[in-house]
Design a protein around this motif. Structure first.
Motif, PDB file in Angstrom:
ATOM      1  N   ASN A 213     -10.612   1.190  -1.998  1.00  0.00           N
ATOM      2  CA  ASN A 213      -9.862   0.806  -3.197  1.00  0.00           C
ATOM      3  C   ASN A 213      -8.647   1.686  -3.460  1.00  0.00           C
TER       4      ASN A 213
ATOM      5  N   GLN B 152      -4.827   3.350  -3.054  1.00  0.00           N
ATOM      6  CA  GLN B 152      -3.497   2.747  -2.978  1.00  0.00           C
ATOM      7  C   GLN B 152      -2.965   2.663  -1.557  1.00  0.00           C
TER       8      GLN B 152
ATOM      9  N   ALA C 224      -3.975  -0.512  -0.003  1.00  0.00           N
ATOM     10  CA  ALA C 224      -3.217  -1.636  -0.564  1.00  0.00           C
ATOM     11  C   ALA C 224      -1.807  -1.671   0.021  1.00  0.00           C
ATOM     12  N   ASP C 225      -1.208  -0.501   0.186  1.00  0.00           N
ATOM     13  CA  ASP C 225       0.130  -0.419   0.776  1.00  0.00           C
ATOM     14  C   ASP C 225       0.110  -0.922   2.220  1.00  0.00           C
TER      15      ASP C 225
ATOM     16  N   MET D 141      -2.028  -3.076   3.523  1.00  0.00           N
ATOM     17  CA  MET D 141      -2.226  -4.528   3.499  1.00  0.00           C
ATOM     18  C   MET D 141      -0.917  -5.257   3.200  1.00  0.00           C
ATOM     19  N   ALA D 142      -0.135  -4.731   2.273  1.00  0.00           N
ATOM     20  CA  ALA D 142       1.146  -5.360   1.929  1.00  0.00           C
ATOM     21  C   ALA D 142       2.130  -5.256   3.094  1.00  0.00           C
TER      22      ALA D 142
END
Length: 96
Positions: free
Chosen positions: A69, A71, A74-75, A77-78
């Motif tokens: 979870n 950041q 998430a970065d 994945m983007a």
């Protein structure tokens, strides 16, 4: 609480190998510094350079979930959206 082994297979699109590799490499140092990370090792297949594998060991599933979870994931994945052809993840427990 038992340790958790993660085996993650990432297969990049053939025209996105360099992008995916660069983004995966960015995850290593920050993840290795996370609480509960025992090892976090990235491999690239010798025969198929589009195939990457993370071999990870965590002190617990709960601490791995915190990692998932964060950041920087998430970065990643983007940044790799549309660049990964296939992704599989196995949660495993050492038995021997």
């Amino acid at each position: 609480m038992s340790k958790l082994t993660i085996v993650a297979n990432i297969k990049a699109n053939p025209d996105k190998i360099d992008l995916v590799k660069a983004e995966l490499l960015k995850l290593i140092d920050v993840t290795r510094a996370e609480k509960g990370c025992i090892n976090y090792d990235l491999h690239q297949d010798n025969e198929n350079p589009a195939h990457f594998l993370f071999y990870e060991n965590w002190e617990s599933r709960e601490l791995w979930q915190v990692h998932m979870n964060n950041q920087h994931l998430a970065d990643y994945m983007a940044a790799t959206d549309g660049a990964v052809d296939e992704f599989t993840l196995n949660e495993m427990t050492i038995i021997g």
